[in-house]
Structure formats: C-alpha cells, structure tokens
Enzyme design. Structure first.
Site, mmCIF file in Angstrom:
data_model
loop_
_atom_site.group_PDB
_atom_site.id
_atom_site.type_symbol
_atom_site.label_atom_id
_atom_site.label_comp_id
_atom_site.label_asym_id
_atom_site.label_seq_id
_atom_site.Cartn_x
_atom_site.Cartn_y
_atom_site.Cartn_z
ATOM 1 N N ARG A 1 -0.535 4.605 -0.722
ATOM 2 C CA ARG A 1 -1.266 5.428 -0.792
ATOM 3 C C ARG A 1 -0.827 6.646 0.076
ATOM 4 N NH1 ARG A 1 -6.685 2.369 -0.424
ATOM 5 N NH2 ARG A 1 -5.453 1.294 1.120
ATOM 6 N N ASP B 1 0.826 -1.192 0.119
ATOM 7 C CA ASP B 1 0.071 0.167 -0.043
ATOM 8 C C ASP B 1 0.699 1.333 -0.176
ATOM 9 O OD1 ASP B 1 -1.695 2.058 0.421
ATOM 10 O OD2 ASP B 1 -3.073 0.953 1.948
#
Length: 252
Positions: free
Chosen positions: A178, A176
């Site tokens: 983000r 991840d």
C-alpha cells in the site's frame, strides 16, 4: 464511453469552485468537494462533508478542460478514493484521522474473516465523538494492495493452511504494497494542524511522519474478535508488526 457533447457552461460554473488541482509525484490529483453527505451511523444520521479524488497524468488547471476530459473517460472501470470529513477539520486543534483501506468483503458484506467492517464504522464513530476528523477511504488498497481478484485467490490459500502474509507471498506479492502518498497530499490540502491517527499499524504512522506531517499521536483500534478472525488478527501482530494494546485484543 462516447462523449456525446461537451460539458455545459452551467456545469462548469457550478463545479469550478468545488474542484482543486493538487500536485502529485506524477501528474495531478483532482479533488472534488465538499459535498454534504448524511450518513447512517449506528442508527443515527450524522452529517459529514465528502470529498473524492482522482489521479491524472495531466497537469492542467483548466477546470472546463478537466471536466470535459473526464466525461469521455470510462471512470466506472476504475476505483477512486475519497474522504469523509466531520466538524471543523481545518481549524479544530484536536482532529482524528483514519487511513482506511478498502475491504470489499468486510466493509460491504460484513465478513467476519477480518475486522475491517468493524474498524470502518468504529473509526467513524470515534471521529464524530471527538468533534472533528476525517476518514480516508483508500480504494486501491484491497488486500493490502493486491486487488480483489488476487485477494479471492489468497483466501483460498488461507483456507488450505496459509496465513495472510504467506498467502500473498505465495501469489508473488509482498505482504503489504500500500502507498499513502496521494492521501497525504489530500490531507495536506484539507488541514495543516497536527492530527491523531487511528491505527494499529506503525507503517501508516511512519508514512505520515516521513511525509513531514505533524502527527500528535496514535489511537489504537482493536475489536470484533471472533473465532473467524482471531488467527488473522494474531498474524497482524506476529507477522505484520501491528501494535497490540494490553487488554484490547486477546479473549483472556
């Protein structure tokens, strides 16, 4: 894209009060809005106020110069994020927010491989039912930050035995990647009071808290479980740390 002519004074006069310049870690964030946006939500027309934002390396607050520069850039080649605001988001004491990562396959095509399309519509309905809130639609978050083409490759790996985390890692990505910093700056510009975050992901909650935002709580969002996404959802819990709520996920 060729800039045929400079932006007219009429356009500048109309837009000058609709564009805010926010400070970013590097450069600026241009926030345009609010714009009245009637939305079809589960068969009913609901009026939201829509904003869009754009990152820029420039640090000018000259609205005419900003618009003139943008008219010569091919912005259609890049994705920009936006936010749907409902109710008196600035002043209401209770407000829900959703930091929703774009999912081309789920949000647009209605793919059942994930729960993203369901979460998008359901969080919008939760915000309307609450009376105020905001849905941030984060355009550079496809595939948890790896992009659409890489996500397509990851899907092929998943069809050959990898889970979602393993597929990203086999392609050389972290699980991840983000980042919520720009969305947080926009949130700060729109509201200073506490918010309740709609999420199953503790990383989103931590991002807001680490930025010094006042978060009054978290509301889970599980649903639309099927044979096509049950393994995907279980991986979210087992591998990515998502918070399971009793009785809201498993079929039993």
């Amino acid at each position: 894209m060729v800039n045929i002519q400079t932006v007219t004074n009429d356009a500048i006069n109309v837009l000058k009060d609709k564009i805010q310049v926010l400070k970013a870690t590097e450069g600026s964030i241009y926030l345009v809005g609010p714009i009245r946006l009637p939305v079809n939500l589960h068969g009913e027309t609901v009026i939201f106020q829509w904003y869009c934002w754009l990152n820029s390396k420039e640090e000018t607050e000259d609205i005419g110069q900003i618009i003139d520069n943008l008219s010569s850039a091919n912005l259609a080649e890049y994705q920009q994020s936006s936010v749907l605001v409902y109710g008196d988001f600035q002043q209401d004491e209770e407000a829900l927010i959703r930091m929703h990562s774009i999912c081309h396959t789920g949000d647009i095509f209605g793919s059942k491989r994930c729960d993203c399309g369901f979460q998008l519509k359901q969080s919008m309905q939760m915000i309307v039912d609450n009376g105020s809130g905001a849905l941030f639609y984060l355009a550079n978050h496809e595939g948890r930050g790896i992009g659409l083409f890489s996500k397509a490759m990851a899907y092929i790996l998943q069809e050959n035995g990898s889970d979602t985390v393993e597929a990203n890692e086999k392609l050389g990505f972290v699980d991840d990647s983000r980042n919520y910093s720009d969305a947080i700056e926009v949130l700060k510009a729109l509201r200073s009071k506490p918010v309740t975050l709609i999420t199953n992901n503790p990383k989103k909650l931590k991002a807001l808290q680490d930025a010094g935002l006042s978060v009054s709580g978290r509301t889970p969002l599980w649903g639309d479980v099927s044979e096509y996404n049950e393994s995907y959802l279980q991986t979210k819990i087992n591998r990515s740390g998502h918070l399971e709520e009793a009785g809201t996920f498993l079929h039993d």
